[in-house]
Design a protein around this motif. Structure first.
Motif, PDB file in Angstrom:
ATOM      1  N   ILE A  45      12.785  -3.968   4.932  1.00 50.69           N
ATOM      2  CA  ILE A  45      11.895  -2.979   4.337  1.00 50.69           C
ATOM      3  C   ILE A  45      12.607  -1.634   4.349  1.00 50.69           C
ATOM      4  CG2 ILE A  45       9.681  -1.778   4.507  1.00 50.69           C
ATOM      5  CD1 ILE A  45      10.024  -5.145   6.169  1.00 50.69           C
ATOM      6  N   ALA A  46      12.634  -0.960   3.198  1.00 51.65           N
ATOM      7  CA  ALA A  46      13.347   0.310   3.085  1.00 51.65           C
ATOM      8  C   ALA A  46      12.734   1.145   1.975  1.00 51.65           C
ATOM      9  CB  ALA A  46      14.835   0.071   2.797  1.00 51.65           C
ATOM     10  N   PRO A  47      12.951   2.465   1.986  1.00 45.50           N
ATOM     11  CA  PRO A  47      12.502   3.299   0.855  1.00 45.50           C
ATOM     12  C   PRO A  47      13.187   2.868  -0.442  1.00 45.50           C
ATOM     13  CG  PRO A  47      13.039   4.664   2.767  1.00 45.50           C
ATOM     14  CD  PRO A  47      13.523   3.283   3.074  1.00 45.50           C
ATOM     15  N   ARG A  48      12.430   2.877  -1.540  1.00 46.53           N
ATOM     16  CA  ARG A  48      13.001   2.503  -2.831  1.00 46.53           C
ATOM     17  C   ARG A  48      14.113   3.466  -3.238  1.00 46.53           C
ATOM     18  NH1 ARG A  48      10.164  -1.313  -5.601  1.00 46.53           N
ATOM     19  NH2 ARG A  48       8.072  -1.779  -4.815  1.00 46.53           N
ATOM     20  N   GLU A  49      13.896   4.726  -2.978  1.00 43.47           N
ATOM     21  CA  GLU A  49      14.892   5.747  -3.269  1.00 43.47           C
ATOM     22  C   GLU A  49      15.313   6.371  -1.946  1.00 43.47           C
ATOM     23  OE1 GLU A  49      13.318   8.444  -6.090  1.00 43.47           O
ATOM     24  OE2 GLU A  49      12.992   6.916  -7.636  1.00 43.47           O
ATOM     25  N   GLY A  50      16.355   5.826  -1.348  1.00 42.17           N
ATOM     26  CA  GLY A  50      16.775   6.293  -0.032  1.00 42.17           C
ATOM     27  C   GLY A  50      17.211   7.737  -0.061  1.00 42.17           C
ATOM     28  N   TRP A  51      16.955   8.410   1.046  1.00 41.15           N
ATOM     29  CA  TRP A  51      17.382   9.813   1.134  1.00 41.15           C
ATOM     30  C   TRP A  51      18.533   9.998   2.107  1.00 41.15           C
ATOM     31  CZ3 TRP A  51      12.412   8.281   2.653  1.00 41.15           C
ATOM     32  CH2 TRP A  51      12.122   8.304   4.013  1.00 41.15           C
ATOM     33  N   LEU A  73       8.026   3.947  10.910  1.00 44.84           N
ATOM     34  CA  LEU A  73       8.400   4.016   9.500  1.00 44.84           C
ATOM     35  C   LEU A  73       7.383   4.844   8.720  1.00 44.84           C
ATOM     36  CD1 LEU A  73      10.159   3.138   7.108  1.00 44.84           C
ATOM     37  CD2 LEU A  73       8.809   1.032   6.987  1.00 44.84           C
ATOM     38  N   ASP A  74       6.102   4.617   8.984  1.00 44.36           N
ATOM     39  CA  ASP A  74       5.041   5.383   8.336  1.00 44.36           C
ATOM     40  C   ASP A  74       5.195   6.873   8.631  1.00 44.36           C
ATOM     41  OD1 ASP A  74       2.266   5.365   6.961  1.00 44.36           O
ATOM     42  OD2 ASP A  74       1.860   6.404   8.849  1.00 44.36           O
ATOM     43  N   ALA A  75       5.536   7.193   9.880  1.00 42.40           N
ATOM     44  CA  ALA A  75       5.696   8.597  10.264  1.00 42.40           C
ATOM     45  C   ALA A  75       6.873   9.249   9.543  1.00 42.40           C
ATOM     46  CB  ALA A  75       5.878   8.709  11.778  1.00 42.40           C
ATOM     47  N   THR A  76       7.970   8.500   9.357  1.00 38.85           N
ATOM     48  CA  THR A  76       9.113   9.075   8.646  1.00 38.85           C
ATOM     49  C   THR A  76       8.762   9.335   7.178  1.00 38.85           C
ATOM     50  OG1 THR A  76      10.101   6.924   8.055  1.00 38.85           O
ATOM     51  CG2 THR A  76      10.754   7.897  10.164  1.00 38.85           C
ATOM     52  N   LEU A  77       7.981   8.453   6.572  1.00 38.38           N
ATOM     53  CA  LEU A  77       7.569   8.659   5.187  1.00 38.38           C
ATOM     54  C   LEU A  77       6.703   9.902   5.065  1.00 38.38           C
ATOM     55  CD1 LEU A  77       6.672   4.998   4.112  1.00 38.38           C
ATOM     56  CD2 LEU A  77       8.731   6.280   3.559  1.00 38.38           C
ATOM     57  N   GLU A  95       0.819  -1.220   0.000  1.00 40.18           N
ATOM     58  CA  GLU A  95       0.000   0.000   0.000  1.00 40.18           C
ATOM     59  C   GLU A  95       0.846   1.261   0.000  1.00 40.18           C
ATOM     60  OE1 GLU A  95      -2.354  -0.567   3.465  1.00 40.18           O
ATOM     61  OE2 GLU A  95      -3.607  -2.144   2.583  1.00 40.18           O
ATOM     62  N   ARG A  96       2.160   1.106   0.053  1.00 42.93           N
ATOM     63  CA  ARG A  96       3.082   2.254   0.080  1.00 42.93           C
ATOM     64  C   ARG A  96       4.126   2.057  -1.016  1.00 42.93           C
ATOM     65  NH1 ARG A  96       0.737   1.003   4.526  1.00 42.93           N
ATOM     66  NH2 ARG A  96       0.116   2.610   6.050  1.00 42.93           N
ATOM     67  N   PRO A  97       3.836   2.566  -2.205  1.00 46.23           N
ATOM     68  CA  PRO A  97       4.713   2.335  -3.360  1.00 46.23           C
ATOM     69  C   PRO A  97       6.139   2.839  -3.169  1.00 46.23           C
ATOM     70  CG  PRO A  97       2.578   3.226  -4.054  1.00 46.23           C
ATOM     71  CD  PRO A  97       2.626   3.325  -2.561  1.00 46.23           C
ATOM     72  N   SER A  98       6.364   3.736  -2.223  1.00 44.32           N
ATOM     73  CA  SER A  98       7.718   4.254  -2.010  1.00 44.32           C
ATOM     74  C   SER A  98       8.603   3.278  -1.252  1.00 44.32           C
ATOM     75  CB  SER A  98       7.662   5.584  -1.257  1.00 44.32           C
ATOM     76  OG  SER A  98       7.101   5.413   0.038  1.00 44.32           O
ATOM     77  N   LEU A  99       8.014   2.170  -0.771  1.00 47.04           N
ATOM     78  CA  LEU A  99       8.774   1.179  -0.018  1.00 47.04           C
ATOM     79  C   LEU A  99       9.021  -0.075  -0.846  1.00 47.04           C
ATOM     80  CD1 LEU A  99       7.031   1.289   3.489  1.00 47.04           C
ATOM     81  CD2 LEU A  99       9.192   2.359   2.849  1.00 47.04           C
TER      82      LEU A  99
END
Length: 426
Positions: free
Chosen positions: A65-71, A213-217, A49-53
């Motif tokens: 589990i990590a962001p697809r495009e890490g910052w 994790l949701d809060a950081t996104l 449900e979170r395409p950025s992950l």
């Protein structure tokens, strides 16, 4: 509004309603060491449900589990929040029908986890089929534990085994070898600020990890200053950190990673439920990374001293944000495994009631004789945590994502002290 690096979490960063819903859902899922499938399915849905992950697995089946495009981060190596996916429970080893046992259908269950023998006597359990239907049964006898040796006995050495008798009218149809069986409990509920549920240890920590994790996104997507958080979820912790050891051996954890292991640890008088999340400096087998533990404790101090943490109210009106710093020697933690394999790791835990579902544990331990007998009634109970402690854990994890002092901070402090005051030695 963009936060400064030291700003505490803001109220719109954390989805409290969602966080509590995830907590209730996860802690009621049947799970056991090596049989974490239901929890994994829940996680896969959440991540989808979170395409950025993105989600990855290692050879041991642990989840990353990590962001697809890490910052990235500016204050040290990558931050990993870790938790384990299993809880002490049974796995169906064999099924015996009426043609074998005239007294009725029975099953042989293997218990994976640490629970005192007294709690198994006549205990009620539920065998959970793959279609989620459940068959109630009663434990009637402990069986011999296989000795270490060759073949299958080697694989199962050390696990307790019990014979369970199904209730009248019940059938083993649809029950398969390998299915999970759990203690028979009523549905989870929150009463007077306490969660009563099947498996806080460690599924409440899994919920906290995803809440943070949701809060950081959310914070990152609106342009706030927040560091990247990754989540590592391990398997088979309850039988000796098997998944965590596998993760250390697999090589998927970066060598400069900083790991905050999340746990639920047995509460004692000096570590009360409701006293806030606990920065755990060690367990019964080791002490954790001193500098990382100090950095997490510093963030907790900052939250407590701000008087506002995630509340947008006047400081004089805000409730005090609570936290604790304890050794917690009542059990061992995956942070010990991570540290042993050379990683920088520490632990944040929730004080837990009815540890491993053992009700009145202090009294039961006091009543056990030298022969192993117990002079009272030991009953399995739902585990309990304080919702305020759980919320505090999420707050602290988000604060660590906002900023976490570099691992060299404590040494830098000591060097500064030496430079300023070493003259007295002369």
């Amino acid at each position: 509004m963009t936060k400064t690096p030291d700003a505490p979490a803001q109220p719109d960063s954390i989805d409290r309603e969602g966080s509590h819903r995830w907590l209730l859902e996860l802690t009621q899922l049947p799970t056991a060491a090596g049989r974490e499938d239901r929890v994994i399915a829940w996680i896969e849905r959440w991540v989808s449900e979170r395409p950025s992950l993105e989600i990855a697995r290692d050879g041991s089946g642990n989840l990353y589990i990590a962001p697809r495009e890490g910052w990235g981060r500016e204050d040290g190596g990558p931050l990993y929040v870790t938790a384990h996916l299993d809880h002490p429970a049974f796995v169906v080893e064999a099924i015996e029908g009426d043609e074998i046992n005239e007294a009725g259908r029975e099953a042989i269950l293997e218990f994976r986890g640490g629970v005192m023998d007294a709690y198994f006597e006549d205990a009620r359990v539920e065998l959970v089929r793959s279609d989620e239907s459940r068959t109630p049964a009663t434990l009637i006898r402990k069986l011999e534990t296989p000795e270490a040796g060759a073949g299958e006995s080697q694989k199962k050495a050390g696990f307790k085994r019990y014979r369970a008798r199904l209730d009248d009218g019940e059938t083993t149809e649809g029950v398969s070898v390998g299915d999970v069986a759990i203690w028979a409990f009523p549905r989870a509920e929150i009463v007077d600020g306490l969660l009563h549920t099947n498996a806080c240890d460690d599924l409440a920590a899994v919920a906290a990890a995803f809440s943070a994790l949701d809060a950081t996104l959310r914070a990152h997507e609106r342009g706030d200053s927040v560091g990247e958080m990754r989540v590592l979820l391990t398997r088979a912790e309850e039988i000796g950190f098997v998944g965590a050891i596998g993760a250390c051996r697999e090589g998927m954890i970066p060598s400069d990673a900083r790991l905050i292991a999340l746990e639920n640890s047995r509460s004692f008088a000096e570590s009360p439920i409701g006293g806030g999340p606990i920065v755990r400096v060690g367990d019964k087998v080791s002490v954790f990374d001193t500098e990382l533990t100090g950095a997490v404790a510093k963030r907790a101090e900052q939250l407590a001293s701000s008087g506002q943490h995630e509340l947008n109210v006047d400081k004089t009106e805000a409730p005090k944000w609570k936290w604790q710093r304890k050794l917690m020697p009542g059990g061992a933690c995956e942070a010990s495994a991570f540290c042993t394999y050379g990683f920088s790791a520490t632990c944040v835990c929730l004080p837990l009631g009815n540890y491993h579902n053992m009700g009145e544990l202090d009294k039961v331990q006091a009543g056990v004789g030298a022969d192993g007998s117990y002079d009272g009634t030991a009953r399995v109970e739902r585990e309990t945590i304080a919702i305020a402690d759980y919320d505090g854990m999420v707050d602290l994890l988000l604060a660590c994502a906002v900023t976490l002092p570099a691992a060299s901070a404590l040494r830098d402090r000591f060097e500064k002290l030496y430079g300023e005051r070493a003259y007295v030695l002369g």
